[in-house]
Every structure is written in structure tokens, then in C-alpha cells.
Design a protein around this motif. Structure first.
Motif: not given
Length: 301
Positions: A228-249
Motif C-alpha cells: 500500500x503506497x500510503x504505508x510506503x509514504x508513512x515509512x519514508x516520512x518517518x525516515x526509513x529510507x528512500x522511495x519512488x511515489x506518484x506525486x499526487x500521493x
């Protein structure tokens, strides 16, 4: 097919359901019949027509050229007939609209856009999932509309481009500072030791970004996978590492500085989302309302 003037209307209706759903099981679900009944009816129709209509495959069936020609001739008149014989629109509220698609797009964009319709009494039944299984369910009559991340193959489904998602390479400010201001060519090497947070083990979005923007393969395992990309977003905001996301999200996070875009290429990778409609006549006016609103709003996402 010179005998077609003698063909039974019920058989033609079943034929069209098989043609559109791509399987006897799907047609049976659409029509509320048992699968043996559908099989028997198709044998009868093939006998009357003197030609084979469907090739049986391990999964479902595929129409022959004869079936393609028959479908082209009968689909419009049968759909009109179904609309005339359909439920009386004055008899109260229309049926719920069954809508399905990726959880992230539904939650971030689609449901907020449909709020005015819901407030006006349109009922929605929303399901989430991956494109291929959802399209199979659409063919079987389980959904009215599906948001697909790829254009459906074959001619039985009508799809309209809905919106373009642009992908962006992001990390929390702490990682961005640690990486410093690097030229694009050095980014892949600098990111190699940084944990990658991603949607799936095979890194679908990130791999595509690497290929499109850096012209090279992304190697190395994911540190965290969450479907779930919202989980990816939450983890990366909290400092887990880097990712590639759709900009709208991640618009809000980029605007607030909670995330930093590590690279802004001239030509970012883009993915088109499609709105796919269930084959057949639209007897429910609310399906048309939902579809039209989404196609109008999708341009602004």
C-alpha cells in the motif's frame, strides 16, 4: 450466419454475456443462470448456427471470427432492448454503483471527488485491489467501473484515460542532507547504501524510474515492502529510507518539507490510469453520473 433470423433471443442474450465476460462462469453470474445451462445454450446456438462460436481455453473462452461478427450485429439492439425492459427509473433510488481500483488512488483522489454525489444520495460500493484480478471481476459482472493502472487488453472492455500519475524520487530531509546536492548521474551510486522502501519485492515503480531517468538497472533488495503506497509514504516520512511515489500521493508532504524530491528530471516517468466500464447497457443512471464526474475531475489530479 444466414439462419440468425431464427435464433432464439434468450440464446443471443446468453451468447453476448459469454462474449463480454470471456467465460461461461462469468456469463452465468451475469445472467443468474447455472453454468451447465449456459454451456447447453451455447451448444444449441452453435448447432443452430452450424459454426463454432467459442474456442475453449484452460481459463475461459475466446470468440471465433463468427462470434465477433455476430456480436457486432446483435450487441446494440440487445442493449437497447435491455434498457427498455430494465427497471423503472421512477421506482425509487438506483442501485449502488460498484467501483474498484488501487486503494491509494481511491482514497486520495476518487472518494473525495465523489463526496458530492454520495451526499446527494448516490450509493457507492468500493473495492480495492490489483488491476488484473479487478478486470476479471469486471468481466464477470462484479463491478460497474474499475480504475486500471494499465489499459485492458482485448476489445470487450471500453477504457478511457482518466489521469496521468507522475513519479517522484523522495526521502525525508535527514537523508536528503546526508546525500547532499549531487548531480543526477551520481545519485544511483549514492543511493545504493540507503534503504529502499517499496510496494513489492520486485520494486516495480523504482525499477521503472531507474530505467527511465538514469538509463540503468536498479539493483539491490528492498529494505521494507508494504503493498500500500500510503504505508510506503508513512515509512519514508518517518525516515526509513528512500522511495519512488506518484506525486499526487505526496503533494502535501513535499509542500510541507516532510519529504524532499531528490531529483526533478525534465521528463519524469508517467503512468496513465484508465477508467474501465462493465460491458453492456448502463441501466443505472448513477453509474453514468460517477463515470462522468471522475472523467471531468481526473484531468485536474
Amino acid at each position: 450466419m444466414e439462419h440468425s433470423h431464427q435464433l432464439d433471443l434468450n440464446l443471443l442474450r446468453t451468447f453476448l454475456a459469454v462474449y463480454r465476460s470471456g467465460s461461461f462462469t462469468g456469463a452465468a453470474q451475469l445472467l443468474g443462470l447455472s453454468q451447465p445451462t449456459v454451456t447447453t445454450q451455447m451448444r444449441t446456438l452453435e448447432r443452430q448456427a452450424g459454426r463454432e462460436l467459442f474456442e475453449r481455453l484452460p481459463r475461459g473462452v475466446t470468440p471465433t471470427a463468427v462470434a465477433e461478427a455476430l456480436a457486432a450485429r446483435i450487441s446494440a439492439p440487445l442493449d437497447e432492448l435491455a434498457a427498455v425492459a430494465g427497471p423503472d427509473p421512477a421506482a425509487g433510488r438506483a442501485d449502488p454503483v460498484h467501483l474498484a481500483g488501487p486503494a491509494e488512488l481511491l482514497c486520495a483522489r476518487v472518494l473525495p471527488a465523489l463526496a458530492p454525489l454520495a451526499a446527494a444520495g448516490v450509493r457507492l460500493r468500493v473495492a480495492t485491489g490489483l488491476t488484473e484480478p479487478l478486470l476479471d471481476e469486471l468481466r464477470a459482472g462484479r463491478h460497474d467501473l474499475v480504475l486500471a493502472t494499465t489499459r485492458p487488453r482485448g476489445r470487450t472492455l471500453t477504457s478511457t484515460p482518466l489521469t496521468d500519475e507522475e513519479f517522484v524520487l523522495v526521502a525525508a530531509p535527514a537523508w536528503a542532507e546526508r546525500l547532499g546536492d549531487l548531480p543526477a548521474a551520481e545519485l544511483p551510486t549514492a543511493l545504493h547504501p540507503v534503504p529502499l522502501v517499496t510496494y513489492a519485492q520486485d520494486l516495480p515503480i523504482a525499477r521503472r524510474y531507474w530505467r527511465h531517468v538514469f538509463g540503468r538497472r536498479l539493483s539491490g533488495p528492498a529494505a521494507v515492502t508494504v503493498p500500500d503506497l500510503r504505508g510506503v509514504l508513512a515509512a519514508v516520512v518517518a525516515g526509513a529510507g528512500f522511495t519512488v511515489l506518484p506525486r499526487y500521493l505526496c503533494l502535501a508532504e513535499l509542500a510541507s518539507g516532510a519529504l524532499v524530491a531528490l531529483h526533478e528530471p525534465e521528463d519524469p516517468p508517467i503512468n496513465t490510469a484508465f477508467l474501465v466500464q462493465r460491458p453492456g447497457a448502463v441501466e443505472n443512471p448513477d453509474v453514468t453520473r460517477v463515470r462522468d464526474l471522475l472523467l471531468r475531475e481526473g484531468r485536474t489530479w
